[in-house]
Design a protein around this motif. Structure first.
Motif, PDB file in Angstrom:
ATOM      1  N   ASP A  71       3.978  10.736  -5.848  1.00 32.16           N
ATOM      2  CA  ASP A  71       5.250  11.158  -6.441  1.00 32.16           C
ATOM      3  C   ASP A  71       5.053  11.846  -7.786  1.00 32.16           C
ATOM      4  OD1 ASP A  71       6.721  10.015  -4.408  1.00 32.16           O
ATOM      5  OD2 ASP A  71       7.272   8.218  -5.534  1.00 32.16           O
ATOM      6  N   ASN A  72       4.126  11.311  -8.575  1.00 27.94           N
ATOM      7  CA  ASN A  72       4.030  11.711  -9.978  1.00 27.94           C
ATOM      8  C   ASN A  72       2.730  12.430 -10.329  1.00 27.94           C
ATOM      9  OD1 ASN A  72       6.534  10.288 -11.038  1.00 27.94           O
ATOM     10  ND2 ASN A  72       5.464   8.585 -10.052  1.00 27.94           N
ATOM     11  N   GLY A  73       1.820  12.568  -9.354  1.00 26.58           N
ATOM     12  CA  GLY A  73       0.535  13.184  -9.650  1.00 26.58           C
ATOM     13  C   GLY A  73      -0.248  12.374 -10.669  1.00 26.58           C
ATOM     14  N   ILE A  74      -0.327  11.056 -10.454  1.00 26.80           N
ATOM     15  CA  ILE A  74      -1.023  10.161 -11.373  1.00 26.80           C
ATOM     16  C   ILE A  74      -1.969   9.250 -10.587  1.00 26.80           C
ATOM     17  CG2 ILE A  74       0.776  10.138 -13.136  1.00 26.80           C
ATOM     18  CD1 ILE A  74       1.815   7.532 -11.973  1.00 26.80           C
ATOM     19  N   TYR A  75      -2.898   8.644 -11.291  1.00 25.66           N
ATOM     20  CA  TYR A  75      -3.700   7.579 -10.712  1.00 25.66           C
ATOM     21  C   TYR A  75      -2.899   6.282 -10.743  1.00 25.66           C
ATOM     22  CZ  TYR A  75      -8.022  10.374 -11.035  1.00 25.66           C
ATOM     23  OH  TYR A  75      -9.001  11.331 -10.890  1.00 25.66           O
ATOM     24  N   VAL A  76      -3.057   5.468  -9.716  1.00 28.30           N
ATOM     25  CA  VAL A  76      -2.471   4.133  -9.689  1.00 28.30           C
ATOM     26  C   VAL A  76      -3.593   3.128  -9.485  1.00 28.30           C
ATOM     27  CG1 VAL A  76      -0.993   2.544  -8.397  1.00 28.30           C
ATOM     28  CG2 VAL A  76      -0.196   4.860  -8.896  1.00 28.30           C
ATOM     29  N   VAL A  77      -3.636   2.136 -10.366  1.00 26.18           N
ATOM     30  CA  VAL A  77      -4.669   1.093 -10.314  1.00 26.18           C
ATOM     31  C   VAL A  77      -3.968  -0.232 -10.079  1.00 26.18           C
ATOM     32  CG1 VAL A  77      -6.518  -0.066 -11.560  1.00 26.18           C
ATOM     33  CG2 VAL A  77      -6.133   2.395 -11.898  1.00 26.18           C
ATOM     34  N   TYR A  78      -4.291  -0.879  -8.966  1.00 27.38           N
ATOM     35  CA  TYR A  78      -3.640  -2.144  -8.600  1.00 27.38           C
ATOM     36  C   TYR A  78      -4.653  -3.282  -8.607  1.00 27.38           C
ATOM     37  CZ  TYR A  78      -1.388  -5.811  -5.900  1.00 27.38           C
ATOM     38  OH  TYR A  78      -0.878  -7.022  -5.500  1.00 27.38           O
ATOM     39  N   SER A  79      -4.276  -4.390  -9.255  1.00 34.49           N
ATOM     40  CA  SER A  79      -5.096  -5.602  -9.272  1.00 34.49           C
ATOM     41  C   SER A  79      -4.303  -6.726  -8.629  1.00 34.49           C
ATOM     42  CB  SER A  79      -5.458  -5.968 -10.716  1.00 34.49           C
ATOM     43  OG  SER A  79      -6.165  -7.191 -10.762  1.00 34.49           O
ATOM     44  N   GLY A  80      -4.837  -7.292  -7.526  1.00 29.80           N
ATOM     45  CA  GLY A  80      -4.086  -8.259  -6.734  1.00 29.80           C
ATOM     46  C   GLY A  80      -4.688  -9.652  -6.733  1.00 29.80           C
ATOM     47  N   ASP A 104       0.816  -1.209   0.000  1.00 24.52           N
ATOM     48  CA  ASP A 104       0.000   0.000   0.000  1.00 24.52           C
ATOM     49  C   ASP A 104       0.854   1.264   0.000  1.00 24.52           C
ATOM     50  OD1 ASP A 104      -2.138  -1.701   0.026  1.00 24.52           O
ATOM     51  OD2 ASP A 104      -2.607  -1.416   2.152  1.00 24.52           O
ATOM     52  N   LEU A 105       1.983   1.245   0.699  1.00 21.37           N
ATOM     53  CA  LEU A 105       2.873   2.409   0.699  1.00 21.37           C
ATOM     54  C   LEU A 105       3.463   2.651  -0.682  1.00 21.37           C
ATOM     55  CD1 LEU A 105       4.783   2.077   4.095  1.00 21.37           C
ATOM     56  CD2 LEU A 105       3.261   3.941   3.409  1.00 21.37           C
ATOM     57  N   HIS A 106       3.951   1.596  -1.314  1.00 22.66           N
ATOM     58  CA  HIS A 106       4.527   1.749  -2.648  1.00 22.66           C
ATOM     59  C   HIS A 106       3.507   2.323  -3.630  1.00 22.66           C
ATOM     60  CE1 HIS A 106       8.459   0.075  -2.049  1.00 22.66           C
ATOM     61  NE2 HIS A 106       8.011  -1.114  -1.677  1.00 22.66           N
ATOM     62  N   LEU A 107       2.308   1.766  -3.638  1.00 25.15           N
ATOM     63  CA  LEU A 107       1.309   2.191  -4.611  1.00 25.15           C
ATOM     64  C   LEU A 107       0.872   3.637  -4.382  1.00 25.15           C
ATOM     65  CD1 LEU A 107      -0.784  -1.097  -4.568  1.00 25.15           C
ATOM     66  CD2 LEU A 107       0.729  -0.330  -6.415  1.00 25.15           C
ATOM     67  N   ALA A 154      -6.964  -2.057  -5.472  1.00 22.51           N
ATOM     68  CA  ALA A 154      -7.402  -0.712  -5.102  1.00 22.51           C
ATOM     69  C   ALA A 154      -7.022   0.279  -6.189  1.00 22.51           C
ATOM     70  CB  ALA A 154      -6.776  -0.293  -3.768  1.00 22.51           C
ATOM     71  N   ILE A 155      -7.637   1.452  -6.093  1.00 25.28           N
ATOM     72  CA  ILE A 155      -7.324   2.558  -7.002  1.00 25.28           C
ATOM     73  C   ILE A 155      -6.984   3.769  -6.143  1.00 25.28           C
ATOM     74  CG2 ILE A 155      -8.196   4.045  -8.837  1.00 25.28           C
ATOM     75  CD1 ILE A 155     -10.091   1.734  -9.612  1.00 25.28           C
ATOM     76  N   PHE A 156      -5.864   4.416  -6.481  1.00 24.69           N
ATOM     77  CA  PHE A 156      -5.376   5.583  -5.747  1.00 24.69           C
ATOM     78  C   PHE A 156      -5.427   6.801  -6.664  1.00 24.69           C
ATOM     79  CE2 PHE A 156      -3.493   1.836  -3.947  1.00 24.69           C
ATOM     80  CZ  PHE A 156      -3.502   2.047  -2.569  1.00 24.69           C
ATOM     81  N   ASP A 157      -5.849   7.943  -6.110  1.00 25.19           N
ATOM     82  CA  ASP A 157      -5.908   9.158  -6.916  1.00 25.19           C
ATOM     83  C   ASP A 157      -4.541   9.850  -6.932  1.00 25.19           C
ATOM     84  OD1 ASP A 157      -5.597  10.724  -4.598  1.00 25.19           O
ATOM     85  OD2 ASP A 157      -7.613  11.577  -4.679  1.00 25.19           O
ATOM     86  N   PRO A 158      -4.391  10.965  -7.656  1.00 30.34           N
ATOM     87  CA  PRO A 158      -3.070  11.598  -7.789  1.00 30.34           C
ATOM     88  C   PRO A 158      -2.490  12.161  -6.489  1.00 30.34           C
ATOM     89  CG  PRO A 158      -4.479  12.246  -9.607  1.00 30.34           C
ATOM     90  CD  PRO A 158      -5.357  11.543  -8.617  1.00 30.34           C
ATOM     91  N   LEU A 159      -3.269  12.196  -5.419  1.00 23.70           N
ATOM     92  CA  LEU A 159      -2.740  12.587  -4.111  1.00 23.70           C
ATOM     93  C   LEU A 159      -2.406  11.368  -3.253  1.00 23.70           C
ATOM     94  CD1 LEU A 159      -4.993  15.656  -3.242  1.00 23.70           C
ATOM     95  CD2 LEU A 159      -2.508  15.672  -3.586  1.00 23.70           C
ATOM     96  N   GLY A 160      -2.509  10.185  -3.839  1.00 25.35           N
ATOM     97  CA  GLY A 160      -2.198   8.966  -3.097  1.00 25.35           C
ATOM     98  C   GLY A 160      -3.322   8.496  -2.199  1.00 25.35           C
ATOM     99  N   ARG A 161      -4.535   9.015  -2.400  1.00 22.49           N
ATOM    100  CA  ARG A 161      -5.684   8.616  -1.589  1.00 22.49           C
ATOM    101  C   ARG A 161      -6.370   7.410  -2.226  1.00 22.49           C
ATOM    102  NH1 ARG A 161      -8.264  14.629  -1.527  1.00 22.49           N
ATOM    103  NH2 ARG A 161      -8.248  14.067  -3.741  1.00 22.49           N
ATOM    104  N   ARG A 162      -6.714   6.440  -1.398  1.00 20.33           N
ATOM    105  CA  ARG A 162      -7.457   5.278  -1.888  1.00 20.33           C
ATOM    106  C   ARG A 162      -8.900   5.698  -2.155  1.00 20.33           C
ATOM    107  NH1 ARG A 162      -6.220  -0.101  -0.375  1.00 20.33           N
ATOM    108  NH2 ARG A 162      -4.923   0.833   1.244  1.00 20.33           N
ATOM    109  N   ILE A 163      -9.320   5.579  -3.408  1.00 14.46           N
ATOM    110  CA  ILE A 163     -10.671   6.028  -3.765  1.00 14.46           C
ATOM    111  C   ILE A 163     -11.602   4.866  -4.102  1.00 14.46           C
ATOM    112  CG2 ILE A 163      -9.960   8.318  -4.500  1.00 14.46           C
ATOM    113  CD1 ILE A 163     -10.079   7.296  -7.413  1.00 14.46           C
ATOM    114  N   ALA A 164     -11.050   3.662  -4.250  1.00 21.46           N
ATOM    115  CA  ALA A 164     -11.877   2.474  -4.495  1.00 21.46           C
ATOM    116  C   ALA A 164     -11.051   1.257  -4.130  1.00 21.46           C
ATOM    117  CB  ALA A 164     -12.321   2.397  -5.958  1.00 21.46           C
TER     118      ALA A 164
END
Length: 268
Positions: free
Chosen positions: A188-197, A179-182, A210-220
C-alpha cells in the motif's frame, strides 16, 4: 545508506519478568553477531501476553533496575532494541514499545493505539504515532492490531517512515489474516514491514516473524519455532518501488462526497 534489522520470534513466560528480560538481552547479542542495527521483539515480550499478568502488578519506569540486563546488552553491542511490554504509566496501563538505545535511558516511545476486545478492559490506548531515525532510515512503531488498519501505516509513511515495525501476538487460526495485512501495508505504502511474533504460552501463539519489502514480498522469516530473521533495509528500493507503483504519489487526500442510489431491483 542501509539499516540492518533483526526480528525475533520467541516465547515469553507469563509473569517471569526477570527471565524474559534476560532472554531479550541474549537476542540482542545474537542480532549484533549478525550485524543488526535494530532488534525488534514480539508483543508483551517482557511480561508475557496473559490477561492475569496484565491485571496484576506491572513493571514501571520509576525504577529501571529490572531493565539493566537489556540496557547493558544494548550498551555493549551498540544495537537498538524495540521491546514491547505491558507497562504501568501513572494510573494507566499500556502495551508499550520501549526504545532502548546506547547512551539513552529506556524510552516509552509508543503505546498500542488499537486495542483488541479483551485488552480494552485493562489498557489505555496510545494517542500518537512514533518514529525514529537510524542511519538516515526512518522507522515507525506499531503493535499487532494496529497493522490491521491501513490508515495507521499510511500515517507513518506520510510522516516520512520507510520501515513499519510491528510487534505482535497472533492466536491460532490467524495466519492468513496476519500475512495478508502485513504484506498489504508494505505494498500500500511502498515501505518495508518488519513483524515480530510471539509463540507459545499461554495461548499457543503462532509466531510468523517476517520481513516484507516495499512490494509486499517476504524477504526473510523465522523458519524454526524460535529464532531471528535478518534483512537489510535499502532506501533506494523504496524510491524505485514508489516511482513504479504510484499509489502513494497518486492517492487523493480528498475523495469528495459519497453518493448512494436508491434500491435497485433486478429483473426476475
Amino acid at each position: 545508506m542501509t539499516c540492518r534489522i533483526a526480528t525475533v520470534q520467541a516465547e515469553a513466560v507469563p509473569g517471569a519478568l526477570e527471565r524474559n528480560v534476560a532472554r531479550a538481552a541474549r537476542f540482542v547479542a545474537e542480532g549484533s553477531a549478525q550485524g543488526a542495527d535494530v532488534v525488534v521483539f514480539p508483543e508483551a515480550f517482557l511480561t508475557g501476553y496473559d490477561e492475569t499478568v496484565f491485571a496484576g502488578v506491572l513493571p514501571h519506569l520509576d525504577d529501571l533496575a529490572w531493565l539493566h540486563p537489556l540496557q547493558s546488552a544494548v550498551e555493549e553491542t551498540g544495537v537498538i532494541a524495540v521491546v514491547n511490554t505491558a507497562l504501568q504509566v501513572g494510573e494507566h496501563r499500556t502495551l508499550t514499545d520501549l526504545l532502548i538505545a546506547p547512551g539513552w535511558a529506556p524510552h516509552p516511545a509508543y503505546a498500542k493505539q488499537h486495542l483488541h476486545a479483551p485488552e480494552r478492559a485493562i489498557f489505555t490506548p496510545g494517542t500518537r504515532g512514533y518514529s525514529f531515525d537510524v542511519g538516515g532510515v526512518e522507522l515507525a512503531l506499531s503493535v499487532c492490531y494496529d497493522a490491521n488498519f491501513p490508515e495507521h501505516a499510511a500515517a507513518a509513511a506520510a510522516a516520512g517512515a520507510t520501515v513499519y515495525l510491528n510487534s505482535g501476538a497472533y492466536f491460532p487460526g490467524g495466519e492468513r489474516r496476519r500475512d495478508l495485512h502485513l504484506a498489504a501495508r508494505a505494498l500500500d505504502n511502498g515501505i518495508y514491514v518488519v513483524y515480530s511474533g510471539l509463540v507459545g504460552a499461554p495461548s499457543d501463539f503462532i509466531g510468523g516473524s517476517a520481513i516484507f519489502d516495499p512490494l509486499g514480498r517476504r524477504i526473510a522469516d523465522v523458519t524454526e519455532r524460535e529464532g531471528v530473521a535478518i534483512a537489510d533495509i535499502d532506501p533506494a528500493l523504496v524510491d524505485a518501488v514508489r516511482g513504479d507503483q504510484r499509489m502513494w504519489t497518486d492517492r487523493r487526500a480528498d475523495l469528495g462526497g459519497y453518493e448512494r442510489s436508491g434500491s435497485l431491483v433486478p429483473r426476475g
